[in-house]
Write a protein that holds these residues in place. Structure first.
Motif, PDB file in Angstrom:
ATOM      1  N   PHE A   1      -3.771   0.899  -0.800  1.00  0.00           N
ATOM      2  CA  PHE A   1      -5.229   1.022  -1.015  1.00  0.00           C
ATOM      3  C   PHE A   1      -5.830   2.262  -0.345  1.00  0.00           C
ATOM      4  O   PHE A   1      -6.965   2.246   0.127  1.00  0.00           O
ATOM      5  CB  PHE A   1      -5.970  -0.234  -0.507  1.00  0.00           C
ATOM      6  N   GLY A   2      -5.035   3.316  -0.270  1.00  0.00           N
ATOM      7  CA  GLY A   2      -5.551   4.541   0.346  1.00  0.00           C
ATOM      8  C   GLY A   2      -5.805   4.415   1.849  1.00  0.00           C
ATOM      9  O   GLY A   2      -6.396   5.295   2.468  1.00  0.00           O
ATOM     10  N   GLN A   3      -5.331   3.302   2.447  1.00  0.00           N
ATOM     11  CA  GLN A   3      -5.607   3.042   3.869  1.00  0.00           C
ATOM     12  C   GLN A   3      -4.471   3.515   4.783  1.00  0.00           C
ATOM     13  O   GLN A   3      -4.714   4.088   5.823  1.00  0.00           O
ATOM     14  CB  GLN A   3      -5.801   1.535   4.094  1.00  0.00           C
ATOM     15  N   PHE A   4      -3.237   3.214   4.369  1.00  0.00           N
ATOM     16  CA  PHE A   4      -2.092   3.567   5.220  1.00  0.00           C
ATOM     17  C   PHE A   4      -0.829   3.554   4.365  1.00  0.00           C
ATOM     18  O   PHE A   4      -0.814   2.996   3.263  1.00  0.00           O
ATOM     19  CB  PHE A   4      -1.944   2.561   6.373  1.00  0.00           C
ATOM     20  N   TYR A   5       0.214   4.195   4.902  1.00  0.00           N
ATOM     21  CA  TYR A   5       1.520   4.167   4.231  1.00  0.00           C
ATOM     22  C   TYR A   5       2.335   3.011   4.782  1.00  0.00           C
ATOM     23  O   TYR A   5       2.309   2.748   5.981  1.00  0.00           O
ATOM     24  CB  TYR A   5       2.254   5.490   4.458  1.00  0.00           C
ATOM     25  N   TYR A   6       3.050   2.349   3.882  1.00  0.00           N
ATOM     26  CA  TYR A   6       3.856   1.201   4.300  1.00  0.00           C
ATOM     27  C   TYR A   6       5.254   1.349   3.706  1.00  0.00           C
ATOM     28  O   TYR A   6       5.396   1.633   2.510  1.00  0.00           O
ATOM     29  CB  TYR A   6       3.198  -0.094   3.821  1.00  0.00           C
ATOM     30  N   GLY A   7       6.285   1.158   4.517  1.00  0.00           N
ATOM     31  CA  GLY A   7       7.665   1.352   4.073  1.00  0.00           C
ATOM     32  C   GLY A   7       8.039   0.443   2.907  1.00  0.00           C
ATOM     33  O   GLY A   7       7.783  -0.760   2.959  1.00  0.00           O
ATOM     34  N   ASN A   8       8.634   1.030   1.853  1.00  0.00           N
ATOM     35  CA  ASN A   8       9.003   0.222   0.678  1.00  0.00           C
ATOM     36  C   ASN A   8      10.050  -0.830   1.017  1.00  0.00           C
ATOM     37  O   ASN A   8      10.069  -1.910   0.433  1.00  0.00           O
ATOM     38  CB  ASN A   8       9.536   1.135  -0.428  1.00  0.00           C
ATOM     39  N   GLN A   9      10.953  -0.502   1.959  1.00  0.00           N
ATOM     40  CA  GLN A   9      11.994  -1.455   2.328  1.00  0.00           C
ATOM     41  C   GLN A   9      11.376  -2.710   2.962  1.00  0.00           C
ATOM     42  O   GLN A   9      11.845  -3.818   2.768  1.00  0.00           O
ATOM     43  CB  GLN A   9      12.987  -0.798   3.283  1.00  0.00           C
ATOM     44  N   ARG A  10      10.264  -2.515   3.698  1.00  0.00           N
ATOM     45  CA  ARG A  10       9.567  -3.664   4.295  1.00  0.00           C
ATOM     46  C   ARG A  10       8.933  -4.521   3.209  1.00  0.00           C
ATOM     47  O   ARG A  10       8.951  -5.748   3.287  1.00  0.00           O
ATOM     48  CB  ARG A  10       8.462  -3.195   5.240  1.00  0.00           C
TER      49      ARG A  10
END
Lengths: 395, 285
Positions: free
Chosen positions: B129-138
């Motif tokens: 949502f344009g807020q933060f990057y999150y690891g795809n593996q997670r």
């Protein structure tokens, strides 16, 4: 029944005589103890120590040993726990009757061990525990032939931060004696050179650093000084990459070895590129002839290039100990302390000399030179000090 | 910060719940606390690493094989170590504690002190949502965790084996009187509990590489979740896991990152002070 009891008594008496006779056998060697984590989260250090011990004992014994006898090393696993460290040290002193003790990697363990060393009057050369109080307590029997927090911060990290003209820094310190100590020293050093900074603590065994990294990203630093040891550092580097905190902010691994461990690249993937670390060893920088000897002997013995520089730290510590025992001409603790205070020995990292100025952490301390190195396409590039640099910082 | 703490709390919470399910299952049916739970989690991670990395197998085949092997290993443990101790819970506790130490040292001897990581199933990170990057593996671990938890619940609700498990956990003697072979049930349940630890291990190993002692904090968290949720309660595991994940992440985000795990223990103490059997636990009386 009486016969059986008598028989058992005779058997134990016999065993007692055999055990009692053991010192005669042991008298052929001079024993020196090594303490370090062979199990636990920093077991890699124990492995590096064992490699260094193997090479050092071979080297010392090939040169005539100590006091005409072979040098024998007795290892005690501390598992990174202060209580085990203290009892392990005590076992070395009382059970194994070692002439002196070397080693340690965890500051918390070393701080427990120096109390035993001082109480039992056993000379102790700390090889790789960095907390200032270890030598700042100015104990007669405690020496350090390795980096200290204040030495690394003031001679290397703060100067490198100024050299690269970083304006904003973020300090991440694990909640251990080493991490919190070096974090505080960095705060003072950064304030002195006018670098804006923020600090946060992280748990020593933490695997998930996402919330920490969100805070760091909001601060938008030029450099992150990460004082996290072991696998935790790998998690931190990988997660900083995932969250796009790095490479915009350069990460400096303030401990060094975790960035050199063989599984580093597998664990961090491409996110390890451009990461910096503090090290006393570089694949192309060798300060003395003994460093070259060490590298060649290491490759011959283990079939690979040395990575974790702690194998070399303990190698140096053993050479310093052997030299002191030979010059003292005995294993008497006070004579050993006197000999150590007069050490002037070329080892792999330069000439070891212990400062005898009382009142601060430099007492009984020899600070070997440290380098700041950056991974650039999986090649180590020395960034600092400028006279040893093999390249420039990439961002 | 709020949205990241919420998202990460849910992801970590699901992972906690998954790792606690196996403990809860074994406690509920056998009244055995498996202290080696964390080491079985690690074992699956190592198997997955060997199959996918050293032998070059497909990662999903490696994961399935790893979980299967840990299931078999669990059955072996039950047969050889746990079975002789029935009737004395303390002995099984001590035995599994010893097993955990033996396994830790065996891993150190076999795999060395460095962490090992199987390959990622999916690389990179997603902008949430344009807020933060999150690891795809997670994110993949979250999806896999939810699928495994849902599968366990479906198995318990819909299958014959699940019904037996529920019956035995409610009244073991009555189940026995109705012809349930409790020896076989114990063996399968223990194996399943270990397989769940293994499932958590293979899902998480690409996110948190495994090393000889890295199962200890996982096991500790699993026990906290089980006690928080109520001993033997499957729903308790899910709610407890999510609660713990959220409390830790919000605590770290808004209070202190240095004592993240303390918040979980504070919640545990508070819950136990108000409700000693945990959130979903049943009182003996």
């Amino acid at each position: 029944m009486k016969r059986l009891t008598f028989g058992i008594c005779v058997l134990f008496l016999g065993l007692g005589l055999v055990v009692g006779a053991t010192p005669g056998v042991a008298a052929d060697t001079i024993k020196v103890g090594v303490v370090g984590p062979r199990t636990g989260t920093a077991a890699a250090t124990g492995k590096a120590f064992e490699e260094g011990i193997k090479l050092a004992t071979g080297y010392v014994n090939s040169k005539g040993g100590v006091l005409g006898k072979n040098l024998e090393i007795v290892f005690e696993d501390t598992a990174g726990a202060p209580d085990k460290a203290a009892s392990g040290f005590e076992r070395l002193a009382t059970r194994d009757k070692v002439a002196m003790v070397l080693g340690e990697s965890h500051s918390s363990s070393a701080l427990a061990e120096i109390e035993v060393a001082n109480r039992l009057k056993v000379p102790f050369i700390v090889a790789e525990a960095w907390a200032d109080p270890i030598t700042a307590k100015n104990y007669k029997y405690v020496f350090r032939a390795g980096p200290s927090n204040s030495g690394v911060v003031n001679h290397t990290i703060a100067k490198w931060v100024a050299h690269e003209k970083f304006k904003k820094a973020y300090i991440v310190a694990e909640n251990t004696d080493w991490g919190l100590g070096i974090g505080k020293l960095c705060e003072a050093a950064l304030a002195k050179i006018g670098v804006v900074y923020e600090t946060l603590e992280t748990e020593r065994k933490s695997q998930d650093h996402y919330t920490e990294l969100a805070k760091i990203k909001a601060f938008d630093p030029d450099v992150i000084l990460a004082f996290i040891y072991g696998t935790g550092l790998h998690y931190f580097v990988a997660q900083a990459g995932e969250m796009k905190v790095s490479p915009k902010a350069v990460i400096l691994d303030g401990a060094g070895p975790p960035s050199l461990w063989p599984d580093f690249w597998k664990n961090v993937g491409d996110y390890g590129n451009l990461e910096c670390f503090v090290s006393s060893m570089h694949e192309k920088v060798e300060l003395t002839e003994l460093a070259t000897y060490f590298r060649e002997a290491y490759v011959k013995e283990f079939g690979v290039q040395p990575t974790d520089y702690k194998s070399r730290s303990i190698f140096d510590a053993i050479l310093i100990a052997a030299d002191a025992i030979n010059r003292a001409g005995s294993t008497d603790p006070d004579k050993l302390v006197q000999a150590l205070e007069n050490t002037n020995l070329l080892v792999t990292r330069g000439t070891a000399k212990f400062d005898t100025t009382k009142g601060g952490p430099s007492y009984h301390h020899w600070m070997p030179p440290m380098l700041v190195i950056q991974w650039q396409d999986k090649k180590q590039v020395v960034l600092y000090p400028p006279e040893g640099a093999t390249g420039k910082l990439k961002r | 910060m709020f949205s990241l703490a919420l998202m990460n709390g849910i992801v970590i919470g699901v992972i906690y719940a998954l790792s606690a399910l196996g403990v809860s299952l074994v406690v509920g049916i056998m009244n055995v606390i498996n202290f080696a739970h964390g080491e079985l989690y690690i074992l699956a991670g190592y198997f997955s690493f060997i199959f996918a990395d050293a032998l070059g197998w497909n990662i999903y085949v490696s994961m399935a094989a790893a979980v299967g092997l840990v299931f078999l290993f669990g059955i072996l443990i039950e047969y050889s170590l746990i079975r002789p101790t029935y009737g004395n819970d303390m002995y099984s506790l001590i035995l599994t504690f010893i097993l955990s130490i033996v396994l830790q040292n065996a891993y150190l001897l076999i795999f060395g002190p460095y962490p090992n990581k199987p390959p990622n199933w999916i690389k990179g990170a997603t902008n949430v949502f344009g807020q933060f990057y999150y690891g795809n593996q997670r994110l993949a671990a979250l999806v896999a965790g939810v699928i495994v938890i849902a599968a366990v619940f479906l198995m318990l609700k819909k299958t014959w084996f699940g019904k037996i498990i529920r019956a035995a956990s409610q009244d073991r003697e009555m189940a026995e009187l109705n012809g349930v072979n409790t020896k076989a049930l114990n063996m399968l349940s223990f194996g399943l509990g270990c397989a769940l630890a293994g499932a958590a291990g293979v899902i998480l190993a690409p996110v948190f590489p495994v090393s000889p002692t890295s199962g200890v904090p996982i096991a500790l968290t699993a026990f906290v979740v089980v006690v928080l949720g109520g001993m033997g309660s499957m729903w308790g595991c899910v709610v407890g896991g999510l609660a713990l994940g959220l409390v830790e992440n919000f605590g770290a985000a808004f209070i202190s990152t240095g004592y993240k795990h303390i918040f979980g223990f504070i919640i545990l103490i508070l819950v136990l002070a108000i409700r000693p059997v945990g959130l979903f636990g049943r009182s003996e009386t």
